[in-house]
Design a protein around this motif. Structure first.
Motif, PDB file in Angstrom:
ATOM      1  N   TYR A 536      37.183  37.639  47.831  1.00 39.94           N
ATOM      2  CA  TYR A 536      37.035  39.028  47.399  1.00 39.94           C
ATOM      3  C   TYR A 536      37.535  39.177  45.964  1.00 39.94           C
ATOM      4  CZ  TYR A 536      38.926  43.689  46.489  1.00 39.94           C
ATOM      5  OH  TYR A 536      39.282  44.872  45.893  1.00 39.94           O
ATOM      6  N   GLU A 538      37.522  42.260  42.845  1.00 40.03           N
ATOM      7  CA  GLU A 538      37.203  43.592  42.364  1.00 40.03           C
ATOM      8  C   GLU A 538      36.628  43.477  40.953  1.00 40.03           C
ATOM      9  OE1 GLU A 538      37.055  47.807  42.791  1.00 40.03           O
ATOM     10  OE2 GLU A 538      37.509  46.219  44.236  1.00 40.03           O
ATOM     11  N   GLU A 539      35.596  44.280  40.656  1.00 36.80           N
ATOM     12  CA  GLU A 539      34.954  44.234  39.347  1.00 36.80           C
ATOM     13  C   GLU A 539      35.665  45.149  38.349  1.00 36.80           C
ATOM     14  OE1 GLU A 539      30.828  45.081  39.777  1.00 36.80           O
ATOM     15  OE2 GLU A 539      30.397  43.275  40.944  1.00 36.80           O
ATOM     16  N   SER A 571      42.429  41.238  45.171  1.00 32.25           N
ATOM     17  CA  SER A 571      41.379  40.594  44.388  1.00 32.25           C
ATOM     18  C   SER A 571      41.831  39.218  43.915  1.00 32.25           C
ATOM     19  CB  SER A 571      41.041  41.463  43.174  1.00 32.25           C
ATOM     20  OG  SER A 571      40.101  40.825  42.347  1.00 32.25           O
ATOM     21  N   ASN A 605      46.186  48.478  41.777  1.00 31.29           N
ATOM     22  CA  ASN A 605      46.278  48.038  43.169  1.00 31.29           C
ATOM     23  C   ASN A 605      47.572  47.245  43.288  1.00 31.29           C
ATOM     24  OD1 ASN A 605      45.194  47.951  45.839  1.00 31.29           O
ATOM     25  ND2 ASN A 605      44.680  45.799  45.533  1.00 31.29           N
ATOM     26  N   ARG A 640      46.437  51.793  46.382  1.00 30.83           N
ATOM     27  CA  ARG A 640      45.844  52.086  45.067  1.00 30.83           C
ATOM     28  C   ARG A 640      46.447  53.371  44.519  1.00 30.83           C
ATOM     29  NH1 ARG A 640      39.468  50.403  44.862  1.00 30.83           N
ATOM     30  NH2 ARG A 640      39.632  48.464  46.033  1.00 30.83           N
ATOM     31  N   LYS A 675      42.681  48.599  37.148  1.00 34.11           N
ATOM     32  CA  LYS A 675      41.241  48.897  37.030  1.00 34.11           C
ATOM     33  C   LYS A 675      41.048  49.982  35.984  1.00 34.11           C
ATOM     34  CE  LYS A 675      37.192  50.121  39.844  1.00 34.11           C
ATOM     35  NZ  LYS A 675      36.494  48.847  39.751  1.00 34.11           N
TER      36      LYS A 675
END
Length: 679
Positions: A536, A538-539, A571, A605, A640, A675
């Motif tokens: 997994y 995260e972008e 991630s 996160n 988050r 993010k």
């Protein structure tokens, strides 16, 4: 009659003196590059072993043979040594003529380490342990023999010889983790003892080896030029073809190969499905059987690297193992790829009048052999062979796509490479080589996946320990001689279904008629066997583990694997961890690069735990929302948190983190990612 007896005694004495073997320091140094000598079967009394900081709780009951705490893994986390003398620790102790031929550590520090030889009161080397891996004395001023790898392993291959005995004594503060590999000569051998200042001939010998490793790595180490056969063959799909045959007695001294690959995406498949086989002396069974790429020391695919006996360059895969035969040799290519392949080879060989006393070269690929008894867990078999010979190395390819943290792994749960090497020689009750970790065996440390290559070891891919990790370790000066048997194992804590899967090629010399139990492996078991796993990720985030730490005035900070229960929520499975220290300023200065100008909402996160503390964050001088990493739950959990809005310009961004707590408050920070969402 008395006169005759006297002359007989003198004659016998002189004969014994003539038979007594002497070994100069120069001769020991030459063993660093003498691949031809490896083919000579070992004399009685010739040994190789290691002292290390392995966990002493691992034992074998001498009466019952029971394996006790065989999976113990505190190899350097508590003191591990032979014994104490006052406040000093004895790390190694050897009897008889011999030489230390490899010193390794993961974290040498400033405490003194003294090497005493031949019962002398003064040490022949007396240095802070960290200085054993620097040009601190003339004998260590050779950068290809004394170095730290790109992957944080400290290595010293300068031989330290002794006539009668050797003892290594460490003072407090010497560091953590050690290995001293040593070789022993037959009893009565006269060995020139080590001198740290080096006389000119010995300095020149070390310089010659060092220069070869620095300037000519990848070239043949043999002085004489042997005839070279040029071979170009097309091998049809499914065909097993003899591509070269040698007659009478001789030796292969160089074997080079390349395959014409039109579609580079097929490289891995071709190099696994095309097999190299070599037979000696008209034998039915091949002594060499390996997928072509793996035989040359790296997989999967074509990964350029250079070591002394093996390598891959832009042009060739090469092997300089010396391979004698008495009654001919056959080199065979078996093409189990679905199409025809074109293969080119260059084979250097020489004729020999006599090969008596020489072993036959063996190299075999396998994945998983017959599992051992449950009491032997976590031992994974490298090689079990019988007869007289020498073990000279291994290529190991690890497939471990999830990364670290595996509760199924017992004491080695933090990452796949915790496992020690264990070599039992000639049926000994306890292994004379007992290591401190898989990465330590391959000459690096701290699970650092960085690519490196030196004469005797290499790591040829860097996938952040989340995919393939191919490694080599060659035993040249530290080859493992055996008279009756060699049983070698690596501890493998992570199970295949995790998935963590091993494939290896083992290399050894064996007397004709010795027992080689390794056979062929079906093509479907050697290509495409890896259990897939998608990590997994995260972008559009900056991973915590990718933040570059510029300054740390707190406690320990690093990237680590998170707990496996959080793999679906964290991630990349890794985080930035930092621990505050109440006695320090507790500021962590980091940076990262951002590509695009704009206004962004920042979200974090994080992982909360009972050890979590409260921290402030400042991005490019702008205060963000403080984060409390505390949770009253016994289990870690992710959360988050929106931290605010910032304006970013392209380039380097500065993130400063400070601990807000008091002495009794939580001190732990665990950051998965930041993010940045454009507004």
């Amino acid at each position: 009659m008395r006169k005759l007896s006297l002359w007989l005694i003198v004659f016998v004495f002189l004969a014994c003196e003539e038979e007594k073997k002497s070994v100069s320091y120069l001769e020991v140094v030459n063993k660093l590059t003498d691949l031809k000598a490896l083919a000579k079967l070992p004399e009685s009394g010739e040994n190789s072993a290691m002292w290390s900081s392995y966990d002493r709780e691992s034992k074998i009951d001498p009466e019952t043979g029971e394996f006790i705490k065989w999976d113990a893994n505190n190899d350097g986390l508590k003191p591990q040594f032979i014994r104490k003398e006052g406040d000093k620790e004895v790390l190694a102790e050897m009897e008889g003529p011999g030489a230390i031929v490899r010193i390794w550590s993961a974290s040498p520090r400033n405490g003194q380490v003294k090497i005493y030889i031949d019962g002398q009161e003064e040490p022949v080397v007396d240095l802070p342990f960290i200085d054993y891996f620097k040009p601190s004395i003339p004998a260590f001023d050779f950068s290809e023999l004394v170095y730290e790898t790109n992957a944080r392993g400290f290595n010293n291959y300068v031989p330290i010889t002794y006539k009668k005995s050797c003892k290594v004594v460490a003072e407090p503060g010497w560091g953590q983790y050690y290995q001293f590999n040593y070789i022993s000569f037959p009893e009565g051998t006269e060995v020139e003892p080590f001198d740290s200042q080096l006389k000119e001939t010995n300095r020149a010998a070390l310089e010659k080896v060092n220069s070869f490793f620095a300037e000519d790595m990848g070239e043949s180490p043999y002085k004489s030029e042997n005839p070279v056969a040029q071979i170009q063959e097309q091998v049809s799909a499914g065909e097993e073809k003899q591509v070269y045959k040698l007659n009478d007695a001789g030796a292969i001294s160089s074997l080079k190969a390349r395959v014409t690959i039109k579609d580079s995406s097929k490289t891995e498949e071709i190099l696994r499905k095309v097999v190299l086989k070599i037979k000696w002396d008209g034998e039915e069974e091949a002594a060499v059987w390996s997928p072509l790429g793996d035989f040359f020391g790296t997989s999967p695919g074509w990964n350029e690297y250079k070591t002394l006996p093996m390598g891959m360059t832009k042009d060739w895969m090469y092997s300089y193992w010396y391979m004698p035969y008495e009654d001919g040799a056959e080199i065979i290519i078996h093409n189990e790829y679905g199409e025809d392949v074109e293969i080119e080879m260059e084979i250097a060989h020489e004729s020999l009048e006599e090969v008596q006393g020489m072993g036959r070269f063996h190299a075999k690929w396998h994945r998983d052999l017959e599992p051992l008894k449950e009491e032997r867990w976590p031992d994974w078999t490298l090689l079990e062979t019988e007869g007289r010979g020498r073990f000279v190395g291994t290529h190991l390819n690890v497939w471990s796509p999830k990364g670290g943290s595996c509760s199924l792994g017992g004491p080695g749960q933090h990452w796949w490479g915790e496992g020690d090497e264990k070599f039992f020689i000639d049926g000994e009750d306890f292994p004379s080589t007992f290591g401190t970790g898989t990465e330590d065996y391959f000459g690096y440390a701290w699970c650092i996946p960085s690519v490196f290559a030196h004469a005797f070891h290499s790591q040829t891919q860097d996938n952040d320990n989340m995919g393939y990790q191919p490694m080599n370790r060659w035993h040249v000066i530290d080859n493992i001689p055996f008279q009756k048997s060699f049983d070698g194992y690596l501890e493998k804590y992570f199970p295949n279904h995790w998935p963590t899967q091993y494939a290896t090629v083992v290399y050894w010399y064996l007397e004709p008629g010795g027992k080689d139990p390794l056979g062929q492996v079906a093509v479907e078991e050697r290509y495409g066997y890896e259990t897939p796993f998608e990590v997994y990720r995260e972008e559009s985030v900056v991973e915590g583990e990718d933040l570059k730490i510029e300054k740390n005035t707190g406690g320990w900070g690093s990237d680590v694997w998170t707990h496996e229960d959080l793999f679906k929520e964290v991630s990349g499975h890794k985080i930035l961890i930092w621990n505050a220290n109440p006695n320090n300023k507790n500021e962590l200065v980091t940076n990262f690069e951002w590509p695009e100008e704009g206004t962004y909402e920042v979200e974090a996160n994080i992982i909360k735990s009972k050890q979590g503390g409260e921290f402030t964050l400042k991005l490019n001088g702008t205060d963000l929302q403080p984060i409390n990493f505390y949770s009253d739950s016994d289990e870690q959990k992710t959360e988050r948190i929106v931290l605010g809005t910032v304006q970013l310009e392209p380039g380097i961004q500065n993130l400063v983190i400070n601990w807000k707590g008091q002495k009794e408050d939580g001190k732990n920070l665990r950051l998965d990612y930041l993010k940045y969402s454009k507004k």
